[in-house]
Design an enzyme around this catalytic site. Sequence first.
Site, short mmCIF file in Angstrom:
data_model
loop_
_atom_site.label_atom_id
_atom_site.label_comp_id
_atom_site.label_asym_id
_atom_site.label_seq_id
_atom_site.Cartn_x
_atom_site.Cartn_y
_atom_site.Cartn_z
CB SER A 197 29.54 20.91 -9.16
OG SER A 197 29.26 21.03 -7.72
CG ASP A 198 35.99 19.80 -8.68
OD1 ASP A 198 35.51 18.57 -7.98
OD2 ASP A 198 36.74 19.41 -9.84
CB CYS A 199 33.88 19.19 -3.80
SG CYS A 199 33.66 17.67 -4.10
#
Length: 827
Positions: free
Chosen positions: A223-225
């Site tokens: 995932s993106d952060c």
Amino acid sequence: MTLAEKVSQLQNDAAAIPRLGVPAYEWWNEGLHGHARDGYATVFPQAIGLAASWDAPLLQAVGTAVSTEARASFNAIGAGHVHERYQGLTIWSPNINIDRDPRWGRGQETYGEDPFLTGSLAVAFVHGIQGDDAQHPRAIATPKHFVAHSGPETGRDSFNAVVSPHDLEDTYLPAFRAAVTAGGAGSVMCSYNALDGVPMCANAALLDTRLRKEWGFKGYVVSDCDAVGDISAFHHYRPDDGQAAAAALRAGTDLDCGHTYASLAAMVGKGELPESALDAALVRLFSARYRLGELGGGDRYARIGADDIDSDAHRKLALQAAQESLVLLKNAHDTLPLRAGLRLAVVGPDADTLETLEANYHGTARRPVTALQGLRARFGNDHVNYAQGAPVAIGVPVPVPESALRTTSGVAGLTGEYYAGADFHGTPRITRTDRVIDFDWDRAAPAASLDAGHYAVRWSGELLPPGPGDYVLALHVDRCFDCDAHDAVRLFVDGKPVLADEGDDKHLQAKLHFADGEPHALRMELLHRSRDGGVRLQWLAPPTAQLAEADRAMHAADAVVAFVGLSPDVEGEALQVEVPGFAGGDRTSLDLPAPQRALLERAAASGKPLVVVLMSGGAVALDWAKLHAEAILAAWYPGQAGGTAIAQTLAGDANPSGRLPVTFYRTAQDLPPFTSYTMQGRTYRYFQGTPLYAFGHGLSYTHFAYAKPTLSADALRAGGTLQVSAELRNAGLRTGDEVVQVYLDAPPSPLVPRHALVGFQRVHLKPGESRRVNFILSARDVSSVDAAGVRAVEPGRYRVFIGGGQPGEAAGVASTFTINGKEVLAP
């Protein structure tokens, strides 16, 4: 593993499991245009500049250098040992989102607006990152952000991109498909946004069905952060973290950059998620770690070491990349190259700043060369007069120029005393003159004899205002966003403290009034005790004083070179900036900011030939410069060797050969709303207006001629391949590179692009030299997409153009052919 141990491995900062011999591993590393955020590294041009090279082999070489330096950093610690953030072998690059709108501040991180160009460069970069052994990659590449993620930055955590089936298949997915199917990318990052109401990190239709089942992706999804947390916190797609985590894991997100997956244990305990779902993700993650040799047992890359970081070969490659990225937009009256012996006035806020070399997501350049330094080295100090002239934008401080700093001995700059500890006890380890205070020391020491973690610096000398008026002095410290402590910084003018901060603020400003241009004593102190990454002494000077100083520099010159544009301080990821023309890292206007426009008008009024060098991460509407400047060169954010490359090109030592990877529009009013993800009216493929400069445009100091186009067939059965070729000749007097571009015009249809790039090739030719350039167009290359998102090869009459730009924009040749029958292609 126990359930708790399994959960601990599904987050980016995976914990050690001593009883199983599993070391801790931090999955987060960056390598957009050089190994990033881990000290000294080779800094290549920003991604948009690399794209302007239109050189896939170059992108592969850059990717190889990035992963080599990442592997060198990893080897310094050793397999089986703890690697902190940015020290691992899982690189979260490239960014292959489509730069659909120039207002997006992160467009600079992409390969531009075209899906074919982006996909081709992505495949090359991924191959470079991972190497030629799929079972033992040098590093793992992570194309991002999957999918339909291109602004706005404000509200990105909750943004819902509404995308038609046609646009999704035609524009937003092809580069990711290429990176996975042809590039073999070992990882993919899902984005913050939702797509048609479904958060991407919980979008099973794309993460599982499309990515894994239809494209055959075998790697892991990260995932993106904090994007998993966004599923509940901002999208409200699920009621709490546990439900959000379960939705993401079920959809196919294996690794959480963040800690929302910590709630998975409770979900399993309540019977709402089978433990087998965790196991499936863990198999993919541990498979990656084994293949990398991160858990030990392999020495394929053991010989890569410290000497491979910013090596001579990598520095040479950075210079080549910077040279190839430069795009000559205008050259009236053959103003360029500049003739020998000219006295130059160098003006503009981007002429002498480190940040406009390094851009964002960068490493620390060991020996960066700004444009001013490059021009001085090439043309001679005595032939270059410099004046900053303007800030980047109203209210945005820029580094105090060397012309306003003087040591007590009369040398331009300040005296820097460098102490070994994070205080001023004892005697300085080093004393030197620093020309400007504009430093990037992210995980890097200012000098070899100092510790990167602990040092103190005291700068002293005089501030020389260019004239009377109200000034703003500012201190900018690159704060690490997750540190417990920060650096302290202080500024004194005439012995009085004007700014002081113990680490709570990133931007410090003080207003001062100077009644005249007399010098003022200045002292600045930095106590480095954290992971903060650098410091700048900046200002906002009175416009009248700066323009008067520019007038003086231009009066003594034969020609003016103006370095204008943008900077990473105003365009980028989630920035806290709200000034005219900019908001939150995005742009609200495509115009050159007003202070810089005023500087260009003053330069033109001098009567001297005006050369404009644009430094930016995206298109700027240089309408005034197109009418009044003799020459315009787009330099992007060109990396550590940018100043050298620009100087060589202006002097004619290098022949400009870059091409625009984006359309330069005249105004933002020519575009649909920024929040609209429809492609109609955007990019060269669907824009019906007249651009300022077209996608694919770029001039040279020589010129090329095309002849004798041939096709392998006049009629093609749907599903077949077509060979196309043409004769290319350097018809000029200089050696140069031509970027041959192949465009397809399909039979008219409401959803078919005006033109579609289907091939490109960079060709190096001496004067008078000829070469036949050949291309093979696959069924996918000549296909189109209907309203339902179905891709097919359609029957009809087609036109193929081979030239130095788009049809109607550049010289080239064309042929037509017919496709018989129809064939539907797999997604």
